[in-house]
Motif scaffolding. Structure first.
Motif, short mmCIF file in Angstrom:
data_model
loop_
_atom_site.label_atom_id
_atom_site.label_comp_id
_atom_site.label_asym_id
_atom_site.label_seq_id
_atom_site.Cartn_x
_atom_site.Cartn_y
_atom_site.Cartn_z
N ARG A 26 17.41 -45.97 42.50
CA ARG A 26 17.00 -47.38 42.58
C ARG A 26 15.60 -47.58 42.05
NH1 ARG A 26 18.09 -47.89 48.33
NH2 ARG A 26 20.23 -47.23 48.40
N TYR A 29 15.70 -47.27 38.21
CA TYR A 29 16.33 -48.43 37.61
C TYR A 29 15.41 -49.65 37.69
CZ TYR A 29 19.79 -51.86 36.27
OH TYR A 29 20.46 -52.85 35.61
N GLY A 30 14.72 -49.81 38.81
CA GLY A 30 13.78 -50.93 38.95
C GLY A 30 12.66 -50.83 37.93
N GLU A 33 14.13 -51.81 34.57
CA GLU A 33 14.30 -53.27 34.48
C GLU A 33 12.97 -53.96 34.23
OE1 GLU A 33 16.34 -54.36 38.12
OE2 GLU A 33 18.05 -54.97 36.90
N GLY A 34 11.93 -53.51 34.92
CA GLY A 34 10.61 -54.10 34.74
C GLY A 34 10.09 -53.91 33.33
N ALA A 36 11.89 -53.27 30.65
CA ALA A 36 12.75 -54.02 29.73
C ALA A 36 12.38 -55.49 29.73
CB ALA A 36 14.21 -53.84 30.13
N SER A 37 12.07 -56.03 30.88
CA SER A 37 11.69 -57.43 30.98
C SER A 37 10.39 -57.71 30.22
CB SER A 37 11.54 -57.83 32.44
OG SER A 37 11.07 -59.14 32.57
N ASP A 42 17.16 -55.16 25.96
CA ASP A 42 18.44 -55.24 26.65
C ASP A 42 18.77 -53.82 27.15
OD1 ASP A 42 21.05 -55.50 27.51
OD2 ASP A 42 21.80 -56.31 25.63
N ILE A 43 18.71 -53.60 28.47
CA ILE A 43 18.92 -52.27 29.03
C ILE A 43 20.27 -51.70 28.64
CG2 ILE A 43 19.20 -50.94 31.16
CD1 ILE A 43 17.09 -52.67 32.42
N GLN A 44 21.32 -52.51 28.72
CA GLN A 44 22.65 -52.03 28.40
C GLN A 44 22.73 -51.54 26.95
OE1 GLN A 44 25.74 -54.84 29.19
NE2 GLN A 44 27.38 -53.37 28.85
#
Length: 57
Positions: A26, A29-30, A33-34, A36-37, A42-44
């Motif tokens: 977790r 991943y967090g 995401e941060g 990537a933002s 695009d993470i995917q």
């Protein structure tokens, strides 16, 4: 920094290792995401390219 050993203390329910791993995933991943933002990624799509899947949507 190298880590030689990790000790997980369990409360007797047998869930100590899985809880430790879940927290690690977790957190990673967090962080992704941060980043990537902030970077507008695009993470995917990034993960598809990282594993060699050429059909990212």
């Amino acid at each position: 920094m190298d880590i030689d050993r990790v000790v997980v203390m369990d409360g007797g329910q047998g869930e100590g290792v899985s809880n430790a791993l879940n927290q690690r995933v977790r957190g990673a991943y967090g962080t992704m995401e941060g980043l990537a933002s902030v970077l507008g990624l695009d993470i995917q799509e990034v993960l598809h390219r990282a594993v060699g899947s050429g059909d990212a949507e």
